[in-house]
Design an enzyme around this catalytic site. Structure first.
Site, mmCIF file in Angstrom:
data_model
loop_
_atom_site.group_PDB
_atom_site.id
_atom_site.type_symbol
_atom_site.label_atom_id
_atom_site.label_comp_id
_atom_site.label_asym_id
_atom_site.label_seq_id
_atom_site.Cartn_x
_atom_site.Cartn_y
_atom_site.Cartn_z
ATOM 1 N N CYS A 96 5.601 -5.438 16.038
ATOM 2 C CA CYS A 96 5.024 -4.489 17.003
ATOM 3 C C CYS A 96 3.590 -4.938 17.312
ATOM 4 O O CYS A 96 2.822 -5.244 16.399
ATOM 5 C CB CYS A 96 5.048 -3.070 16.435
ATOM 6 S SG CYS A 96 6.709 -2.527 15.992
ATOM 7 N N SER A 143 10.242 5.535 15.891
ATOM 8 C CA SER A 143 9.001 5.042 16.492
ATOM 9 C C SER A 143 9.351 4.485 17.861
ATOM 10 O O SER A 143 9.877 3.384 17.973
ATOM 11 C CB SER A 143 8.389 3.957 15.604
ATOM 12 O OG SER A 143 8.036 4.502 14.360
ATOM 13 N N LEU A 144 9.050 5.239 18.894
ATOM 14 C CA LEU A 144 9.497 4.883 20.241
ATOM 15 C C LEU A 144 8.440 4.062 20.982
ATOM 16 O O LEU A 144 8.720 2.981 21.482
ATOM 17 C CB LEU A 144 9.812 6.163 21.021
ATOM 18 C CG LEU A 144 10.483 5.971 22.358
ATOM 19 C CD1 LEU A 144 11.908 5.456 22.187
ATOM 20 C CD2 LEU A 144 10.484 7.278 23.158
ATOM 21 N N HIS A 145 7.276 4.608 21.121
ATOM 22 C CA HIS A 145 6.094 3.930 21.675
ATOM 23 C C HIS A 145 6.132 3.648 23.178
ATOM 24 O O HIS A 145 5.112 3.206 23.732
ATOM 25 C CB HIS A 145 5.791 2.619 20.934
ATOM 26 C CG HIS A 145 5.721 2.784 19.449
ATOM 27 N ND1 HIS A 145 5.060 3.835 18.846
ATOM 28 C CD2 HIS A 145 6.246 2.040 18.433
ATOM 29 C CE1 HIS A 145 5.180 3.723 17.524
ATOM 30 N NE2 HIS A 145 5.881 2.658 17.249
ATOM 31 N N SER A 163 11.416 6.388 8.661
ATOM 32 C CA SER A 163 10.946 6.107 10.013
ATOM 33 C C SER A 163 11.357 4.692 10.412
ATOM 34 O O SER A 163 11.100 3.735 9.678
ATOM 35 C CB SER A 163 9.419 6.235 10.055
ATOM 36 O OG SER A 163 8.937 5.826 11.311
ATOM 37 N N GLY A 223 6.338 -2.307 6.451
ATOM 38 C CA GLY A 223 7.729 -2.715 6.571
ATOM 39 C C GLY A 223 8.583 -1.777 7.390
ATOM 40 O O GLY A 223 8.229 -0.627 7.662
ATOM 41 N N ASN A 253 -4.901 3.469 16.075
ATOM 42 C CA ASN A 253 -5.900 3.229 15.052
ATOM 43 C C ASN A 253 -6.261 1.762 15.209
ATOM 44 O O ASN A 253 -5.410 0.905 14.970
ATOM 45 C CB ASN A 253 -5.262 3.490 13.677
ATOM 46 C CG ASN A 253 -6.255 4.025 12.690
ATOM 47 O OD1 ASN A 253 -7.371 4.363 13.037
ATOM 48 N ND2 ASN A 253 -5.832 4.097 11.445
ATOM 49 N N GLU A 265 0.824 -1.201 0.000
ATOM 50 C CA GLU A 265 0.000 0.000 0.000
ATOM 51 C C GLU A 265 0.859 1.253 0.000
ATOM 52 O O GLU A 265 1.943 1.278 0.588
ATOM 53 C CB GLU A 265 -0.908 0.033 1.239
ATOM 54 C CG GLU A 265 -1.917 -1.087 1.231
ATOM 55 C CD GLU A 265 -2.941 -0.939 2.350
ATOM 56 O OE1 GLU A 265 -3.857 -1.758 2.388
ATOM 57 O OE2 GLU A 265 -2.811 -0.013 3.166
ATOM 58 N N CYS A 281 3.284 8.319 1.489
ATOM 59 C CA CYS A 281 3.781 7.334 2.445
ATOM 60 C C CYS A 281 4.021 6.045 1.672
ATOM 61 O O CYS A 281 3.088 5.473 1.102
ATOM 62 C CB CYS A 281 2.748 7.120 3.554
ATOM 63 S SG CYS A 281 3.245 5.869 4.747
ATOM 64 N N CYS A 331 -0.585 0.419 7.764
ATOM 65 C CA CYS A 331 0.246 -0.158 8.805
ATOM 66 C C CYS A 331 -0.248 0.365 10.138
ATOM 67 O O CYS A 331 -0.793 1.452 10.217
ATOM 68 C CB CYS A 331 1.697 0.272 8.566
ATOM 69 S SG CYS A 331 2.747 0.161 9.981
ATOM 70 N N CYS A 373 6.247 -7.453 7.610
ATOM 71 C CA CYS A 373 7.315 -6.918 8.459
ATOM 72 C C CYS A 373 7.587 -7.917 9.576
ATOM 73 O O CYS A 373 6.665 -8.538 10.104
ATOM 74 C CB CYS A 373 6.893 -5.577 9.068
ATOM 75 S SG CYS A 373 8.142 -4.816 10.124
#
Ligand code: SF4
Length: 386
Positions: A85, A181-183, A158, A126, A260, A60, A74, A305, A81
């Site tokens: 996560c 991307s820490l999260h 990213s 990915g 999301n 996508e 994007c 994603c 992947c």
């Protein structure tokens, strides 16, 4: 653009070749991929392209038009992947393969048909730094004046934190922006959300981030933080996040992305608006951080994603905000992972590519995008011999 519309009248190619390319009898095609499906969000700001690869896999790409007229694409860098996560639908697929550089570039070519793309973010399917060589090649062509001529500062890679590749990115794609991307604000919590955090520890991640920020006087980075209801959305998390970036207030853009909802085994739920508001208040007022809340959209067309959150037209143009404000200067396509990744079930320290291997990669990239021309020349020679 179709093959018949390509400008071939500069005398470079023999007439017979031009004729056959135009009348469709050459056997060549302009793209290795095709747009299998195209859908637009209800407000028209976002267009999702489902791109089918030669081998039938689908990826996508999202074209996002900002209120000020700019357009961001994007792109996906892999099919599936392996990073796993826990909030991400793509991560449940596992890694099905890497995209070749031309497949990344063809997403841009398809997107340019929808709107003229100015910014590119590697935030689709990915982990881009797990497909490093293709991503670097693609960026090289995107920024090539003779190709897409994008500014490197308008391209953002990213990563969820592939440390060795983060270190080499500034060297191999100078001027390109890095987003992390820490999260989670602690190693313990991060391991629960991002499984690869066991290999790449938070302390090491912060060190490499500091190196990146120190690589130029105006370097900035975006920290992406997917807010998961009841997991990483409380005031303690906000406090620890604030502490983590103390002293880097001028160089960090913290982007909170309320989950999301995705159908993943972890069963995460979105945070309440109040929890997100409270986090923002602490981070901004107490710690002086620049914080944005990314409004998700595209429920009607679905995101690529778990990490991909589509912006509303009114959102700030994040890619512009963190740009360092300086200018710098058809085969089967599912390739095996790079050799160093095949030797280990987890990510390993990347070997430092020599300058000659980098030059070779650049050469391959140019060969890749010139494959049509090469084919045509071969055909011309063959015709002459006959
Ligand atoms: S969030 Fe990104 S890195 Fe994590 S599993 Fe999804 S695609 Fe991979």
């Amino acid at each position: 653009m179709t093959l018949g519309e390509v400008d071939m009248d500069d005398g470079t190619l023999p007439r017979i070749v031009v004729e056959r390319l135009r009348d469709g009898t050459s056997g060549f095609e302009l793209y290795t991929t095709r747009v299998a499906h195209e859908s637009a969000s209800s407000d028209g700001s976002t267009t999702k392209l489902i791109v089918e690869l030669q081998d039938g896999h689908k990826i996508e790409a999202c074209v996002m038009r900002h209120a000020k007229g700019r357009t961001t694409l994007c792109v996906s860098s892999q099919v599936g992947c392996k990073m796993g996560c826990t909030f991400c639908a793509t991560g449940t697929l596992g890694e099905l393969g890497n995209l070749a550089s031309f497949e990344i570039l063809e997403q841009l070519a398809h997107a340019n048909r929808v709107a003229a793309v100015r910014n590119v973010v590697f935030m689709g399917m990915g982990e881009p730094l797990n497909n490093y060589d293709s991503v670097i090649e693609a960026i090289g062509v995107m920024t090539d004046d003779k190709a897409f001529a994008l500014s490197a500062s308008k391209i953002t890679v990213s990563t969820v934190g592939v440390i060795p590749r983060m270190r080499t990115l500034t060297r191999d794609a100078p001027g390109t922006c890095l987003a992390l991307s820490l999260h989670a604000p602690t190693q313990e919590l991060r391991q629960k959300i991002v499984p690869t955090a066991t290999a790449y520890k938070l302390d090491d991640l912060m060190r490499v981030l500091e190196e990146y920020l120190a690589s130029g006087p105006k370097m900035k980075t975006m920290i992406e933080y997917c807010v998961l209801g009841g997991v990483n959305d409380d005031e303690t998390c906000a406090e620890k996040l604030g502490e983590l970036f103390r002293g880097k207030e001028e160089k960090i853009i913290l982007n909170l992305i309320p989950l999301n909802p995705t159908d993943t085994p972890a069963g995460h739920v979105p945070p309440t608006p109040e929890a997100v508001r409270k986090m923002m208040e602490i981070l901004m007022k107490k710690y002086g951080l620049f914080v944005t809340r990314r409004h998700t959209m595209g429920d009607d067309i679905a995101g690529a994603c778990g990490q991909l959150a589509l912006k509303t037209p009114g959102d700030p143009d994040m890619e512009d905000m963190m740009a360092p404000r300086r200018t710098t200067s058809a085969a089967k396509v599912r390739r095996a992972p790079p050799r160093e990744e095949r030797t280990s079930p987890t990510l390993v320290e990347a070997s430092q590519p020599s300058s000659s291997s980098r030059a070779q990669r650049t050469e391959y990239a140019l060969i890749g995008v010139s494959v049509l021309s090469a084919g045509m020349l071969a055909y011309a020679l063959y015709s002459r011999r006959r």
